[in-house]
Each structure stands twice: as C-alpha cells, then as structure tokens.
Design a protein around this motif. Structure first.
Motif, PDB file in Angstrom:
ATOM      1  N   ARG A 182      10.636  11.503   5.972  1.00 57.39           N
ATOM      2  CA  ARG A 182       9.493  10.624   6.096  1.00 57.39           C
ATOM      3  C   ARG A 182       8.982  10.307   4.704  1.00 57.39           C
ATOM      4  N   ARG A 183       9.139   9.072   4.246  1.00 56.21           N
ATOM      5  CA  ARG A 183       8.613   8.649   2.965  1.00 56.21           C
ATOM      6  C   ARG A 183       7.330   7.865   3.176  1.00 56.21           C
ATOM      7  N   THR A 184       6.411   7.964   2.228  1.00 53.97           N
ATOM      8  CA  THR A 184       5.129   7.313   2.401  1.00 53.97           C
ATOM      9  C   THR A 184       5.119   5.885   1.892  1.00 53.97           C
ATOM     10  N   PHE A 185       6.069   5.494   1.096  1.00 54.56           N
ATOM     11  CA  PHE A 185       6.161   4.135   0.602  1.00 54.56           C
ATOM     12  C   PHE A 185       4.930   3.718  -0.183  1.00 54.56           C
ATOM     13  N   ILE A 186       4.429   4.626  -0.998  1.00 52.57           N
ATOM     14  CA  ILE A 186       3.467   4.257  -2.024  1.00 52.57           C
ATOM     15  C   ILE A 186       4.203   4.346  -3.343  1.00 52.57           C
ATOM     16  N   ALA A 187       4.187   3.291  -4.130  1.00 51.90           N
ATOM     17  CA  ALA A 187       4.920   3.274  -5.385  1.00 51.90           C
ATOM     18  C   ALA A 187       3.998   3.658  -6.525  1.00 51.90           C
TER      19      ALA A 187
ATOM     20  N   PRO B 277      -6.752   5.358 -15.817  1.00 54.99           N
ATOM     21  CA  PRO B 277      -6.555   6.298 -14.712  1.00 54.99           C
ATOM     22  C   PRO B 277      -5.139   6.145 -14.152  1.00 54.99           C
ATOM     23  N   TRP B 278      -4.771   7.059 -13.275  1.00 56.33           N
ATOM     24  CA  TRP B 278      -3.529   6.887 -12.527  1.00 56.33           C
ATOM     25  C   TRP B 278      -3.709   5.721 -11.568  1.00 56.33           C
ATOM     26  N   ILE B 279      -2.682   4.896 -11.422  1.00 51.33           N
ATOM     27  CA  ILE B 279      -2.738   3.756 -10.510  1.00 51.33           C
ATOM     28  C   ILE B 279      -1.565   3.846  -9.542  1.00 51.33           C
ATOM     29  N   LEU B 280      -1.853   3.669  -8.258  1.00 47.15           N
ATOM     30  CA  LEU B 280      -0.819   3.679  -7.224  1.00 47.15           C
ATOM     31  C   LEU B 280      -0.776   2.323  -6.527  1.00 47.15           C
ATOM     32  N   GLY B 281       0.427   1.923  -6.157  1.00 49.34           N
ATOM     33  CA  GLY B 281       0.591   0.683  -5.407  1.00 49.34           C
ATOM     34  C   GLY B 281       1.020   0.976  -3.987  1.00 49.34           C
ATOM     35  N   VAL B 282       0.370   0.349  -3.009  1.00 52.11           N
ATOM     36  CA  VAL B 282       0.698   0.531  -1.596  1.00 52.11           C
ATOM     37  C   VAL B 282       1.642  -0.584  -1.158  1.00 52.11           C
ATOM     38  N   ARG B 283       2.775  -0.238  -0.605  1.00 52.59           N
ATOM     39  CA  ARG B 283       3.795  -1.203  -0.215  1.00 52.59           C
ATOM     40  C   ARG B 283       3.337  -2.089   0.926  1.00 52.59           C
ATOM     41  N   ASP B 284       3.664  -3.369   0.830  1.00 53.25           N
ATOM     42  CA  ASP B 284       3.475  -4.280   1.949  1.00 53.25           C
ATOM     43  C   ASP B 284       4.441  -3.851   3.063  1.00 53.25           C
ATOM     44  N   PRO B 285       3.952  -3.642   4.288  1.00 49.30           N
ATOM     45  CA  PRO B 285       4.835  -3.131   5.341  1.00 49.30           C
ATOM     46  C   PRO B 285       5.940  -4.102   5.761  1.00 49.30           C
ATOM     47  N   ARG B 286       5.848  -5.361   5.367  1.00 48.68           N
ATOM     48  CA  ARG B 286       6.879  -6.316   5.743  1.00 48.68           C
ATOM     49  C   ARG B 286       7.656  -6.866   4.545  1.00 48.68           C
ATOM     50  N   ASP B 287       7.364  -6.363   3.350  1.00 48.01           N
ATOM     51  CA  ASP B 287       8.079  -6.824   2.151  1.00 48.01           C
ATOM     52  C   ASP B 287       8.182  -5.657   1.182  1.00 48.01           C
ATOM     53  N   ALA B 288       9.387  -5.098   1.079  1.00 51.51           N
ATOM     54  CA  ALA B 288       9.594  -3.916   0.239  1.00 51.51           C
ATOM     55  C   ALA B 288       9.359  -4.200  -1.228  1.00 51.51           C
ATOM     56  N   ASN B 289       9.347  -5.466  -1.613  1.00 49.72           N
ATOM     57  CA  ASN B 289       9.168  -5.827  -3.022  1.00 49.72           C
ATOM     58  C   ASN B 289       7.752  -6.293  -3.337  1.00 49.72           C
ATOM     59  N   ALA B 290       6.846  -6.165  -2.381  1.00 50.29           N
ATOM     60  CA  ALA B 290       5.466  -6.616  -2.587  1.00 50.29           C
ATOM     61  C   ALA B 290       4.496  -5.470  -2.339  1.00 50.29           C
ATOM     62  N   LEU B 291       3.336  -5.561  -2.958  1.00 52.59           N
ATOM     63  CA  LEU B 291       2.291  -4.555  -2.782  1.00 52.59           C
ATOM     64  C   LEU B 291       1.156  -5.111  -1.941  1.00 52.59           C
ATOM     65  N   ALA B 292       0.693  -4.302  -1.021  1.00 57.80           N
ATOM     66  CA  ALA B 292      -0.468  -4.672  -0.210  1.00 57.80           C
ATOM     67  C   ALA B 292      -1.767  -4.336  -0.929  1.00 57.80           C
TER      68      ALA B 292
ATOM     69  N   VAL C 264      -3.221  10.801  -1.587  1.00 54.89           N
ATOM     70  CA  VAL C 264      -2.968   9.535  -0.906  1.00 54.89           C
ATOM     71  C   VAL C 264      -1.665   9.634  -0.122  1.00 54.89           C
ATOM     72  N   ALA C 265      -1.688   9.155   1.113  1.00 51.39           N
ATOM     73  CA  ALA C 265      -0.478   9.130   1.936  1.00 51.39           C
ATOM     74  C   ALA C 265      -0.462   7.853   2.766  1.00 51.39           C
ATOM     75  N   THR C 266       0.727   7.333   3.001  1.00 49.19           N
ATOM     76  CA  THR C 266       0.897   6.165   3.859  1.00 49.19           C
ATOM     77  C   THR C 266       1.938   6.454   4.932  1.00 49.19           C
ATOM     78  N   SER C 267       1.640   6.047   6.161  1.00 49.15           N
ATOM     79  CA  SER C 267       2.624   6.031   7.242  1.00 49.15           C
ATOM     80  C   SER C 267       2.841   4.586   7.649  1.00 49.15           C
ATOM     81  N   GLY C 268       4.097   4.221   7.953  1.00 47.29           N
ATOM     82  CA  GLY C 268       4.389   2.853   8.336  1.00 47.29           C
ATOM     83  C   GLY C 268       5.482   2.769   9.378  1.00 47.29           C
ATOM     84  N   ASP C 269       5.516   1.644  10.083  1.00 47.26           N
ATOM     85  CA  ASP C 269       6.510   1.453  11.138  1.00 47.26           C
ATOM     86  C   ASP C 269       7.865   1.009  10.600  1.00 47.26           C
ATOM     87  N   TYR C 270       7.968   0.792   9.285  1.00 50.40           N
ATOM     88  CA  TYR C 270       9.151   0.207   8.670  1.00 50.40           C
ATOM     89  C   TYR C 270      10.129   1.234   8.125  1.00 50.40           C
ATOM     90  N   GLU C 271       9.719   2.483   8.055  1.00 41.66           N
ATOM     91  CA  GLU C 271      10.548   3.486   7.380  1.00 41.66           C
ATOM     92  C   GLU C 271      11.812   3.815   8.149  1.00 41.66           C
TER      93      GLU C 271
END
Length: 326
Positions: free
Chosen positions: A3-8, A211-226, A236-243
């Motif tokens: 299970r990956r959180t998909f926060i970059a 500060p530290w900066i985190l990017g949250v992945r767009d759930p429908r575009d792996a190359n974009a940030l939400a 910080v943790a993210t769960s998504g239907d795309y993993e």
C-alpha cells in the motif's frame, strides 16, 4: 499487495546516501533502502555527517524491522504465521501495539476500519486474475470472515475466533514504521528530518528558510499534483482508489468497506494530517470507507487531525484546519 500513499516528497527520488550543503554549517543528508515492496527514504539536516549517517542507517533498519514483522507475504513474519495458523503465541510487543491501535480505530469508525478484510482482498485479487469479479455468493462467504471483533488480542497469544479469517496491516504498518524510524533518528539528537515509508513524517525544517514540502498526487493523473503542503511537525498519509484496481473504472479496488463487502464508491483519495504516522495511515483508510460527511465529522472530534478528500468526479473538500497550498 503493498500500500503506497502516493504523496511525492519535494526532496525528490533518493538513492543510496548523499548530502548537499545549505546556508550555515548544517547539511542535508539522504539515505534509502528497500521495504514494503518499495523504496523508503530518510532525509536529515545536521552538521555532523557521520552522526547523520548513523541516524539514517538506524532509522532505515527500524522501518525494515517492521516490514519483516508485519508482512503478509514473508513466511517469517508474525502476521503471515497468524494468517496461516489462526493463532500466534507470544506476539511481539510492536505487533500488539499496532493491533491495539487497529481496535481503537475500529471503535472510532464504527467498523469502517477493519484489519480482517484480507479475505475480501484475496477473493477480489484471485477473481481479477481470472479476468472477472467474484459472484455475490463468493463475496458473501468472504464477507462473513470479516469482523474485527472476532480477532482476540492478548499478550500471550493472538487468535481468530472463526476459521478462515486473516488480517492485513497494510493500513497501519507503513505509518508505524515511519514512527519507529523517527524515534531511531531522534535518538541521535536529530531535530530536522523527513521520513518516507509510504507515509510521511516531517520534523523541523529542510533549511533555515525552507520548510519540508510535500506534494499530493492527483488521483487521476500520476504526473500531476492535487495539492502541495508545508509539512512541519506533522505526519501525512494518503489512501486512494488508484493504487491497486480490479476494474479500469476504479469502482473496485484494494480498499474495502466491511459492511458492503466491496470498495466504497464516493471518494477517489483522502489525505490525512495527524500527530503520528500510524494514526494518519489508519485514518486515511477509514475516511475512504466512511466518505466525506462521516469522515470529516470524526476528524473534527480528534485533536490535530485534518483531511482533504477528492471524490470520483474530481471535486475537492478540506476540513477547516487543513492547510492551503504551499
């Protein structure tokens, strides 16, 4: 299934151990290792390169130890042995800690969070391998084996009360590993660190001015940030239907609603900020199942917990305390 959180992380990909200087005498040091079927990483800021290296090494070892203890795939792990035998004598104290957190989350979420959903995951995975979905009868049989209240947890032993039950800690183990890694790093006196085990923990700052900066992945575009977030003193943790999806429309995926015996259908992803990574990890899964209304109501009752949810149509909602974009 990992299970990956998909926060970059804004520090980017990390390989091996490296260092780069920033203003002043301190330096940013980075290290990486394999665990949870992926690359985990630790970044620390400290003037002493040797001490930073030891801290990173100890942190990575602490996270890898949790992977070995709680993997559903490795025959040497205690979770694997419990799923195989239905009982585990003399459980590790760290496993008990995680299972006790799981029980608390199950209570808080009225069963939306349930570590015993493994029979459903196994059924859908096997059905997908055959090119389809399970029948209603198959789903009901697997669903009958899902009930966190039928998991008996004790210092002497852990056991399932129903034959055929199994558990997965994919909704907690990576967060717990991040917390354990942080403790190992801080034991060396490190104050500024970013840890990525699939869930993130940030302490201190990346530099005096950043500060530290985190990017949250767009759930429908792996190359974009939400979203992009300043991460200071939080997890910080993210769960998504795309993993891990069983159908291309994202309707059936690796997160299961125990009450339905299928995936929840409202949200595409949930990002949670919490005081520690294990809590953030578990709540992100729980909120995916609960949906926005129930999830945000629960978050409002928990100290220092906030969430951002993106639904299946791309609409985003944030709780009052969730930060604006960096």
């Amino acid at each position: 299934m990992k299970r990956r959180t998909f926060i970059a992380s804004a520090v980017g990909a990390i390989g091996g151990v490296s260092a780069c200087a920033w203003r002043g005498s301190d330096t940013l040091h980075r290290g990486a290792a394999l665990a949870f079927g992926t690359t985990i990483s630790i970044s620390v800021v400290h003037e002493d390169a040797e001490l930073a290296g030891r801290a990173i090494a100890d942190g990575l070892k602490a996270a890898q130890a949790i992977d070995r203890l709680m993997s559903i795939y490795h025959p040497g792990s205690q979770v694997y042995q419990l799923n195989r035998d239905g009982i585990l004598a003399r459980p590790d104290a760290r496993l008990l800690e995680v299972l006790n957190q799981a029980t608390q989350l199950s209570h808080l979420s009225a069963g939306a969070f349930d570590v015993t959903v493994q029979p459903l995951w196994r059924l859908y995975s096997e059905s997908a391998a055959r090119g389809g979905l399970p029948s209603d009868a198959e789903r009901r049989r697997a669903q009958a084996l899902v009930d966190w209240r039928q998991l008996e947890i004790g210092d002497a032993a852990i056991r399932f009360r129903r034959e055929g039950m199994a558990l997965t800690l994919n909704g907690l183990a990576q967060g717990y590993a991040a917390d354990q890694a942080l403790a190992a790093v801080q034991a060396h006196g490190i104050r500024h660190a970013l840890l990525d085990t699939g869930e993130f923990v940030a302490r201190g700052r990346k530099s005096r001015s950043h500060p530290w900066i985190l990017g949250v992945r767009d759930p429908r575009d792996a190359n974009a940030l939400a979203a992009t977030l300043y991460a200071q003193g939080c997890s910080v943790a993210t769960s998504g239907d795309y993993e891990c999806t069983f159908t291309p429309d994202y309707r059936h995926h690796h997160i299961f609603d125990p009450a339905a015996g299928d995936s929840p259908d409202e949200l595409a992803s949930v990002t949670v900020l919490a005081p520690n990574a294990m809590l953030a990890d578990g709540l992100s899964t729980a909120f995916m199942v609960m949906g926005w209304e129930r999830g945000s109501a629960l978050a409002s009752r928990l100290p220092a917990v906030d969430l951002m949810a993106i639904d299946k149509h791309g609409h985003e909602k944030r709780s009052a305390g969730f930060p604006s974009d960096a």
